[in-house]
Design a protein around this motif. Structure first.
Motif, PDB file in Angstrom:
ATOM      1  N   VAL A 178      42.637 -13.786   1.815  1.00 17.67           N
ATOM      2  CA  VAL A 178      42.003 -13.987   3.122  1.00 17.67           C
ATOM      3  C   VAL A 178      42.315 -15.379   3.665  1.00 17.67           C
ATOM      4  CG1 VAL A 178      39.787 -14.064   4.327  1.00 17.67           C
ATOM      5  CG2 VAL A 178      40.188 -12.332   2.589  1.00 17.67           C
ATOM      6  N   ALA A 179      42.382 -16.376   2.780  1.00 15.21           N
ATOM      7  CA  ALA A 179      42.689 -17.739   3.222  1.00 15.21           C
ATOM      8  C   ALA A 179      44.093 -17.826   3.818  1.00 15.21           C
ATOM      9  CB  ALA A 179      42.556 -18.710   2.052  1.00 15.21           C
ATOM     10  N   ARG A 180      45.053 -17.088   3.228  1.00 19.62           N
ATOM     11  CA  ARG A 180      46.418 -17.099   3.781  1.00 19.62           C
ATOM     12  C   ARG A 180      46.487 -16.360   5.100  1.00 19.62           C
ATOM     13  NH1 ARG A 180      48.204 -15.269  -1.172  1.00 19.62           N
ATOM     14  NH2 ARG A 180      48.869 -16.880  -2.629  1.00 19.62           N
ATOM     15  N   LEU A 181      45.836 -15.214   5.175  1.00 20.02           N
ATOM     16  CA  LEU A 181      45.923 -14.402   6.395  1.00 20.02           C
ATOM     17  C   LEU A 181      45.170 -15.028   7.561  1.00 20.02           C
ATOM     18  CD1 LEU A 181      45.476 -10.861   4.815  1.00 20.02           C
ATOM     19  CD2 LEU A 181      47.595 -11.884   5.657  1.00 20.02           C
ATOM     20  N   LEU A 182      44.102 -15.766   7.283  1.00 16.87           N
ATOM     21  CA  LEU A 182      43.287 -16.390   8.336  1.00 16.87           C
ATOM     22  C   LEU A 182      43.387 -17.911   8.252  1.00 16.87           C
ATOM     23  CD1 LEU A 182      40.102 -14.144   8.051  1.00 16.87           C
ATOM     24  CD2 LEU A 182      42.051 -13.856   9.579  1.00 16.87           C
ATOM     25  N   GLN A 183      44.593 -18.411   8.048  1.00 17.77           N
ATOM     26  CA  GLN A 183      44.774 -19.854   7.959  1.00 17.77           C
ATOM     27  C   GLN A 183      44.621 -20.518   9.341  1.00 17.77           C
ATOM     28  OE1 GLN A 183      49.026 -20.915   7.205  1.00 17.77           O
ATOM     29  NE2 GLN A 183      49.250 -18.729   6.853  1.00 17.77           N
ATOM     30  N   PRO A 184      44.252 -21.792   9.389  1.00 11.46           N
ATOM     31  CA  PRO A 184      44.054 -22.723   8.273  1.00 11.46           C
ATOM     32  C   PRO A 184      42.761 -22.453   7.527  1.00 11.46           C
ATOM     33  CG  PRO A 184      43.545 -23.806  10.342  1.00 11.46           C
ATOM     34  CD  PRO A 184      44.085 -22.453  10.705  1.00 11.46           C
ATOM     35  N   SER A 185      42.785 -22.753   6.231  1.00  6.66           N
ATOM     36  CA  SER A 185      41.622 -22.498   5.375  1.00  6.66           C
ATOM     37  C   SER A 185      41.460 -23.643   4.392  1.00  6.66           C
ATOM     38  CB  SER A 185      41.790 -21.185   4.610  1.00  6.66           C
ATOM     39  OG  SER A 185      41.926 -20.092   5.501  1.00  6.66           O
ATOM     40  N   VAL A 186      40.199 -23.902   4.043  1.00 10.36           N
ATOM     41  CA  VAL A 186      39.840 -24.925   3.054  1.00 10.36           C
ATOM     42  C   VAL A 186      39.039 -24.242   1.958  1.00 10.36           C
ATOM     43  CG1 VAL A 186      38.492 -27.011   2.616  1.00 10.36           C
ATOM     44  CG2 VAL A 186      39.861 -26.835   4.683  1.00 10.36           C
TER      45      VAL A 186
ATOM     46  N   LEU B  31      42.737 -19.719 -11.039  1.00 11.03           N
ATOM     47  CA  LEU B  31      42.821 -20.671  -9.940  1.00 11.03           C
ATOM     48  C   LEU B  31      44.144 -21.429  -9.959  1.00 11.03           C
ATOM     49  CD1 LEU B  31      41.148 -21.822  -7.575  1.00 11.03           C
ATOM     50  CD2 LEU B  31      40.333 -23.588  -9.133  1.00 11.03           C
ATOM     51  N   THR B  32      44.590 -21.846 -11.145  1.00 11.90           N
ATOM     52  CA  THR B  32      45.872 -22.554 -11.239  1.00 11.90           C
ATOM     53  C   THR B  32      47.039 -21.643 -10.852  1.00 11.90           C
ATOM     54  OG1 THR B  32      45.873 -22.003 -13.598  1.00 11.90           O
ATOM     55  CG2 THR B  32      45.086 -24.189 -12.982  1.00 11.90           C
ATOM     56  N   LYS B  33      46.985 -20.370 -11.260  1.00 15.72           N
ATOM     57  CA  LYS B  33      48.058 -19.438 -10.898  1.00 15.72           C
ATOM     58  C   LYS B  33      48.098 -19.211  -9.385  1.00 15.72           C
ATOM     59  CE  LYS B  33      48.031 -16.844 -15.257  1.00 15.72           C
ATOM     60  NZ  LYS B  33      47.718 -15.536 -15.884  1.00 15.72           N
ATOM     61  N   ALA B  34      46.932 -19.002  -8.783  1.00 15.08           N
ATOM     62  CA  ALA B  34      46.891 -18.748  -7.337  1.00 15.08           C
ATOM     63  C   ALA B  34      47.325 -19.975  -6.550  1.00 15.08           C
ATOM     64  CB  ALA B  34      45.479 -18.334  -6.930  1.00 15.08           C
ATOM     65  N   LEU B  35      47.009 -21.152  -7.061  1.00 14.20           N
ATOM     66  CA  LEU B  35      47.389 -22.373  -6.351  1.00 14.20           C
ATOM     67  C   LEU B  35      48.900 -22.580  -6.370  1.00 14.20           C
ATOM     68  CD1 LEU B  35      45.933 -24.700  -4.878  1.00 14.20           C
ATOM     69  CD2 LEU B  35      46.029 -25.993  -7.003  1.00 14.20           C
ATOM     70  N   ARG B  36      49.555 -22.195  -7.459  1.00 11.97           N
ATOM     71  CA  ARG B  36      51.009 -22.343  -7.537  1.00 11.97           C
ATOM     72  C   ARG B  36      51.737 -21.382  -6.602  1.00 11.97           C
ATOM     73  NH1 ARG B  36      51.392 -22.448 -14.147  1.00 11.97           N
ATOM     74  NH2 ARG B  36      50.463 -24.522 -14.444  1.00 11.97           N
ATOM     75  N   LEU B  37      51.103 -20.274  -6.261  1.00  9.83           N
ATOM     76  CA  LEU B  37      51.748 -19.285  -5.382  1.00  9.83           C
ATOM     77  C   LEU B  37      51.710 -19.679  -3.910  1.00  9.83           C
ATOM     78  CD1 LEU B  37      50.456 -15.967  -6.990  1.00  9.83           C
ATOM     79  CD2 LEU B  37      52.750 -16.944  -7.167  1.00  9.83           C
ATOM     80  N   LEU B  38      51.022 -20.778  -3.574  1.00  9.10           N
ATOM     81  CA  LEU B  38      50.991 -21.226  -2.177  1.00  9.10           C
ATOM     82  C   LEU B  38      52.351 -21.773  -1.777  1.00  9.10           C
ATOM     83  CD1 LEU B  38      47.518 -23.031  -1.948  1.00  9.10           C
ATOM     84  CD2 LEU B  38      48.129 -20.796  -1.042  1.00  9.10           C
ATOM     85  N   ASN B  39      52.907 -21.251  -0.705  1.00  8.77           N
ATOM     86  CA  ASN B  39      54.217 -21.651  -0.212  1.00  8.77           C
ATOM     87  C   ASN B  39      54.081 -22.768   0.820  1.00  8.77           C
ATOM     88  OD1 ASN B  39      55.546 -19.654  -1.769  1.00  8.77           O
ATOM     89  ND2 ASN B  39      55.000 -18.114  -0.238  1.00  8.77           N
ATOM     90  N   PRO B  40      55.180 -23.441   1.173  1.00  4.15           N
ATOM     91  CA  PRO B  40      55.093 -24.505   2.187  1.00  4.15           C
ATOM     92  C   PRO B  40      54.570 -24.039   3.535  1.00  4.15           C
ATOM     93  CG  PRO B  40      57.143 -24.683   0.974  1.00  4.15           C
ATOM     94  CD  PRO B  40      56.498 -23.421   0.518  1.00  4.15           C
ATOM     95  N   GLY B  41      54.707 -22.767   3.879  1.00  5.03           N
ATOM     96  CA  GLY B  41      54.207 -22.300   5.171  1.00  5.03           C
ATOM     97  C   GLY B  41      52.732 -21.953   5.194  1.00  5.03           C
TER      98      GLY B  41
END
Length: 699
Positions: free
Chosen positions: A499-507, A537-547
């Motif tokens: 949901v954070a990726r689809l409705l970015q920006p997100s904190v 949490l560490t796995k999901a954080l690594r999957l964040l791309n530059p976009g």
């Protein structure tokens, strides 16, 4: 009896007398007895003697005063002080009075000057209110005017676009067709075949419109093929020559050590925004600097520049239409002249050992919509509405002794102003601006470390307010009893990041971030299971791309309880929020008192408050101002001005941040990678200065 009677006559307390024909009746108040046997003549003589004695005493005191004045005048004449005349005395009195008036006027001018430069608060609140209301009115009118001008500009853009498409569109279309046909003919004459039409992803016919002849295009293609062959030959030679030898291995190890040492030192990398700034400056100099502004007194748009910009858009729209027509025409020409069908596009060959794309994790919620996921997160309290807080409300001042500390080779701690600036750079700009996010270095997570009451949560909410981001709360206290088990934690983290990726920006905020990386979980918190989301949490954080404009922000006041390696791997930037210094405390007291509706007068010594409140946090100052400046006290301000001593009792009830606690936070921070780099940088500077001092002594 006569003595008592005489005393009453002298003290002006005449006794009661009742006269008889031959005897005078007297009443004595002392004894309360009535005395008889004194005739009239004796009584008159007695009264006369007492009156004469009274007058003699008065005359004696008068003469004594005259003698004292004469003695004073004699002493003045002997000491040489002349006596002043009436005119001279008047002049002296005038000098004293004028000096008093001038000193009073000078003091008023000094106070007015201090008010003007902002060192003292304004005494005239009506004038201040009038100035502020006038400024607010001007700002509102400016905003309305901006909206009006923007609407005019939008309508002008639409009209200009339609006019250019109707007037110049047909001519541009025919011109493009003629150019493309001419290119077909020249390529067929040169190569004997019709060329391949450029794909739309590569620019389509825009490549044809470049100022190049078919021969130049052919030469460029040949040069590119030759260069690619040379590169392949060089790579093959390097593979043959590169054989592992012990000498080469030693060199590689030395190079690795040098790289590690270079990485440990602080370096200022060149900014990626410098070319953009340079291009904007060049555009300003070429286009806007020498343009006369007298033509646009109302700051309207420039019609010529607007036509140039819209002409490009019209050309792009027409080019797409022309490309579709000319592709069909090229197909017909091939069938008619070359008698061949359309050539199939060649798929790029896969090289062995190359990866086309990364394998993405499984989507655990493929059959669910974003709205349903959003509602579920809101229901469980993982997605919250942030409090509207502006970043400018985080009040703090600069560290004015920073340069002096650097010269003295002492490591300076950041001020509240530095913290606010870093949050703006790392959080607000990267989440709020897609351009900055794409060009700036990728930062996925920030950790705010500092004592409780320093406004760490306020900074998180300010980032959400400034960027309009969604706030996800993954604090251990908020996750208790929600999505139990390993599969539940995995599903929860997946839903939050999706949901954070689809409705970015997100904190994504994690309060008490040390609990996720506990060294040893306390007994009272074992039911909470604070470490259950650590791996996911560490796995999901690594999957964040530059976009992806998604940022993880953690806050903690006890980082010593966590594993420092895991915490530093999770959070890429660690910001230490120290207790406020004198300058920040001064600004905080003034801001919070004025925010409550009180006026800072000369009777309120804010400097003394800032000195006394050393060790107290921003939250302590906020509590003290709210407890002192209640509604009743605000109504009494006109009669009883505010005094600094009123805040001391409330501050005494609060526990300050002791130096031991602050020193423990500093020691922990210097164990982090960035803290180690800063310490090494300071040590290197000290070593260089010591070498220079030794060289000077030798000389």
């Amino acid at each position: 009896m006569p003595q008592c009677l005489l005393w009453r006559l002298v003290s002006h307390c005449p006794p009661r007398m009742q006269a008889f024909p031959h005897v005078l009746l007297l009443f004595c108040p002392c004894s309360g007895q009535t005395v008889t046997g004194i005739n009239r003549t004796d009584a008159i003589i007695l009264i006369q003697t007492s009156e004469r004695a009274r007058q003699g005493r008065l005359r004696a005191t008068f003469m004594r005063e005259i003698q004292r004045e004469e003695e004073r005048d004699r002493k003045i004449r002997e000491e040489g002080h002349p006596r002043f005349t009436q005119d001279q005395s008047a002049v002296i009195i005038q000098k004293v009075w004028k000096g008093y008036q001038q000193r009073k006027r000078t003091q008023q001018d000094r106070l007015a000057e201090m008010e003007f430069i902002g060192m003292l608060p304004s005494t005239n609140q009506a004038e201040r209110f009038r100035i502020m209301s006038r400024a607010k009115l001007r700002e509102e009118t400016r905003r309305l005017r901006q909206v009006e001008k923007e609407e005019q500009f939008r309508l002008a853009m639409e009209k200009t676009h339609e006019a250019l498409r109707e007037v110049e569109g047909p001519d541009l279309k025919e011109k493009m067709k003629d150019q493309i046909r001419q290119w077909f003919i020249e390529c067929h004459a040169l190569t004997g075949r019709f060329p391949d039409y450029p794909e739309e992803s590569l620019g389509g016919s825009y490549l044809i419109f470049a100022d190049k002849t078919p021969e130049q295009v052919k030469l460029e293609l040949e040069i590119q093929t030759q260069e690619s062959k040379k590169k392949e030959q060089e790579k093959n030679k390097k593979k043959e020559t590169e054989q592992p030898t012990p000498e080469k291995n030693k060199k590689k190890e030395k190079e690795k050590k040098a790289r590690v040492e270079a990485d440990m030192t602080l370096k200022m990398l060149p900014s990626k925004f410098i070319p953009i700034i340079g291009a904007g400056h060049k555009e300003y100099k070429n286009l806007w600097q020498n343009r006369p502004e007298s033509k646009h007194p109302d700051q309207n748009f420039d019609s010529e520049t607007l036509q140039k910009e819209k002409r490009k858009e019209v050309e792009l729209e027409i080019r797409i239409q022309v490309d579709e027509l000319m592709r069909q025409e090229l197909k017909n020409l091939r069938l008619a002249v070359d008698k061949e069908e359309e050539r199939p596009l060649k798929s790029p060959k896969k090289k062995p050992g190359t990866k086309i794309g990364k394998k993405k994790g499984k989507d655990l919620t493929q059959d669910r919509t974003v709205n349903s996921l959003y509602e579920e997160l809101v229901f469980f309290g993982l997605l919250k509405k942030s409090v509207a807080v502006a970043l400018k409300d985080y009040v703090g001042d600069c560290l004015y002794l920073g340069s002096a500390l650097c010269l003295a080779n002492k490591l300076r701690m950041p001020s509240l102003f530095d913290i606010r600036q870093n949050v703006a750079l790392y959080g607000v700009l990267r989440l709020g601006s897609p351009d900055v996010h794409s060009m700036a270095p990728l930062i996925r997570s920030i950790l705010l470390v500092g004592p409780s009451g320093m406004g760490k949560k306020m900074l998180v909410q300010a980032v959400c307010t400034e960027t309009g981001a969604n706030l996800f709360d993954l604090s251990p206290s908020n996750l208790q009893g929600k999505y139990p088990g390993k599969s539940g934690a995995q599903l929860m983290i997946h839903m939050v990041f999706k949901v954070a990726r689809l409705l970015q920006p997100s904190v994504i905020w994690i309060g008490d971030a040390e609990k996720t990386f506990y060294k040893k979980i306390p007994k009272e918190e074992r039911k909470m299971e604070p470490k259950r989301i650590k791996k996911d949490l560490t796995k999901a954080l690594r999957l964040l791309n530059p976009g992806d404009r998604v940022m993880l922000i953690g806050t903690t006041d006890r980082p010593q309880l966590a594993e420092i390696q895991g915490l530093c791997r999770m959070y890429e930037r660690i910001l230490l929020v120290p207790r406020p210094d004198y300058a920040s405390r001064y600004v905080l007291w003034k801001h919070m008192i004025e925010a409550r509706g009180a006026q800072v007068t000369q009777s309120l010594d804010i400097s003394a408050l800032a000195k006394v409140s050393d060790g107290y946090t921003t939250g302590h100052i906020f509590q003290a101002t709210h407890s002192v400046l209640n509604e009743r006290r605000l109504l009494q301000l006109s009669k009883r001005p505010l005094v600094a001593s009123e805040f001391l009792g409330h501050l005494a009830k609060l526990d300050p941040v002791y130096r031991e606690e602050e020193e423990s936070l500093k020691e922990w921070y210097f164990k982090t990678p960035l803290g180690k780099k800063s310490l090494k940088f300071m040590k290197d500077q000290e070593a260089e200065e010591a070498k220079l001092a030794k060289e000077k002594k030798r000389k």
